[in-house]
Design an enzyme around this catalytic site. Sequence first.
Site, short mmCIF file in Angstrom:
data_model
loop_
_atom_site.label_atom_id
_atom_site.label_comp_id
_atom_site.label_asym_id
_atom_site.label_seq_id
_atom_site.Cartn_x
_atom_site.Cartn_y
_atom_site.Cartn_z
N ARG A 28 -16.26 1.60 -39.94
CA ARG A 28 -15.00 1.80 -39.36
C ARG A 28 -15.05 2.26 -37.90
O ARG A 28 -16.02 2.66 -37.53
CB ARG A 28 -14.40 2.98 -40.29
CG ARG A 28 -14.19 2.85 -41.73
CD ARG A 28 -13.06 3.59 -42.42
NE ARG A 28 -13.29 3.47 -43.78
CZ ARG A 28 -12.44 2.56 -44.44
NH1 ARG A 28 -11.85 1.63 -43.60
NH2 ARG A 28 -12.75 2.20 -45.69
N ASP A 29 -14.05 1.49 -37.40
CA ASP A 29 -14.16 1.67 -35.74
C ASP A 29 -13.64 3.07 -35.36
O ASP A 29 -13.16 3.65 -35.94
CB ASP A 29 -13.02 0.72 -35.15
CG ASP A 29 -12.69 0.53 -33.73
OD1 ASP A 29 -13.32 -0.44 -33.34
OD2 ASP A 29 -12.72 1.51 -32.74
N ILE A 30 -14.45 3.71 -34.34
CA ILE A 30 -14.42 5.00 -34.07
C ILE A 30 -13.27 5.37 -33.56
O ILE A 30 -12.80 6.45 -33.50
CB ILE A 30 -15.48 5.46 -33.08
CG1 ILE A 30 -15.94 6.82 -32.96
CG2 ILE A 30 -15.38 5.05 -31.76
CD1 ILE A 30 -17.09 7.12 -32.39
N VAL A 95 -18.48 -3.55 -26.15
CA VAL A 95 -19.60 -3.44 -27.01
C VAL A 95 -20.52 -4.64 -27.01
O VAL A 95 -19.70 -5.73 -27.68
CB VAL A 95 -19.71 -2.71 -28.30
CG1 VAL A 95 -21.14 -2.60 -28.94
CG2 VAL A 95 -19.04 -1.32 -28.14
N HIS A 99 -18.86 -8.77 -32.93
CA HIS A 99 -18.18 -8.02 -33.98
C HIS A 99 -16.89 -8.50 -34.12
O HIS A 99 -16.30 -9.06 -33.20
CB HIS A 99 -18.14 -6.40 -33.73
CG HIS A 99 -17.55 -6.11 -32.45
ND1 HIS A 99 -18.36 -6.45 -31.13
CD2 HIS A 99 -16.42 -5.72 -31.75
CE1 HIS A 99 -17.56 -5.99 -30.14
NE2 HIS A 99 -16.48 -5.56 -30.56
P1 DGP Z 1 -14.56 -4.51 -28.39
O1 DGP Z 1 -13.81 -3.73 -27.39
O2 DGP Z 1 -14.04 -5.73 -29.10
O3 DGP Z 1 -16.14 -4.55 -27.74
O4 DGP Z 1 -14.72 -3.43 -29.76
C1 DGP Z 1 -15.46 -2.32 -29.62
C2 DGP Z 1 -15.07 -1.30 -30.69
O5 DGP Z 1 -16.29 -0.60 -31.23
C3 DGP Z 1 -14.12 -0.29 -30.24
O6 DGP Z 1 -12.92 -0.54 -30.68
C4 DGP Z 1 -14.54 1.08 -30.35
C5 DGP Z 1 -15.67 0.68 -31.13
N1 DGP Z 1 -16.98 1.67 -31.14
C6 DGP Z 1 -17.54 1.74 -29.75
N2 DGP Z 1 -18.48 2.57 -30.01
C7 DGP Z 1 -18.41 3.02 -31.53
C8 DGP Z 1 -19.31 4.04 -32.19
O7 DGP Z 1 -20.29 4.52 -31.69
N3 DGP Z 1 -19.13 3.97 -33.45
C9 DGP Z 1 -18.21 3.12 -34.12
N4 DGP Z 1 -18.00 3.45 -35.40
N5 DGP Z 1 -17.09 2.39 -33.51
C10 DGP Z 1 -17.34 2.13 -32.05
#
Ligand code: DGP
Length: 113
Positions: A28-30, A95, A99
């Site tokens: 799940r997205d944070i 990131v 993804h």
């Molecule tokens: P993007 O902006 O498309 O590169 O999406 C990166 C996503 O990753 C963003 O929606 C937030 C998520 N994210 C960043 N760091 C973490 C983390 O440490 N854990 C989780 N679960 N999600 C993260």
Amino acid sequence: MACIFCEIIAGRVPGKIVYTSPDVTAFRDINPQAPTHVLIIPNRHIASALEIGASDAVLLGRLFEVANELARKEGIAEEGYRIVINVGPNGGQTVGHLHLHLLGGRRMTWPPG
Ligand code: DGP
């Protein structure tokens, strides 16, 4: 520099993991942008969609297969949902590990912001 998504796959950083396999992981997205917001990633570090080529065809199929499975499991398959891949700075990628965003549970708008 360590990749945060590689750290989640390795279990060194906690994540709400919803799918694991030898080639694909989902969690799940944070910072969720919809009631369902799951990230589906290859376990192999690929920096962005810009690096994908024909030799990655099977892996790409697997990413979408897992997205489909999770869409059904999350109960959003029938109503519809969105799959997003952000690429590079203008694409909103923050990131550097490929993804798929699986977003659902609300009506999406177009054009995207
Ligand atoms: P993007 O902006 O498309 O590169 O999406 C990166 C996503 O990753 C963003 O929606 C937030 C998520 N994210 C960043 N760091 C973490 C983390 O440490 N854990 C989780 N679960 N999600 C993260």
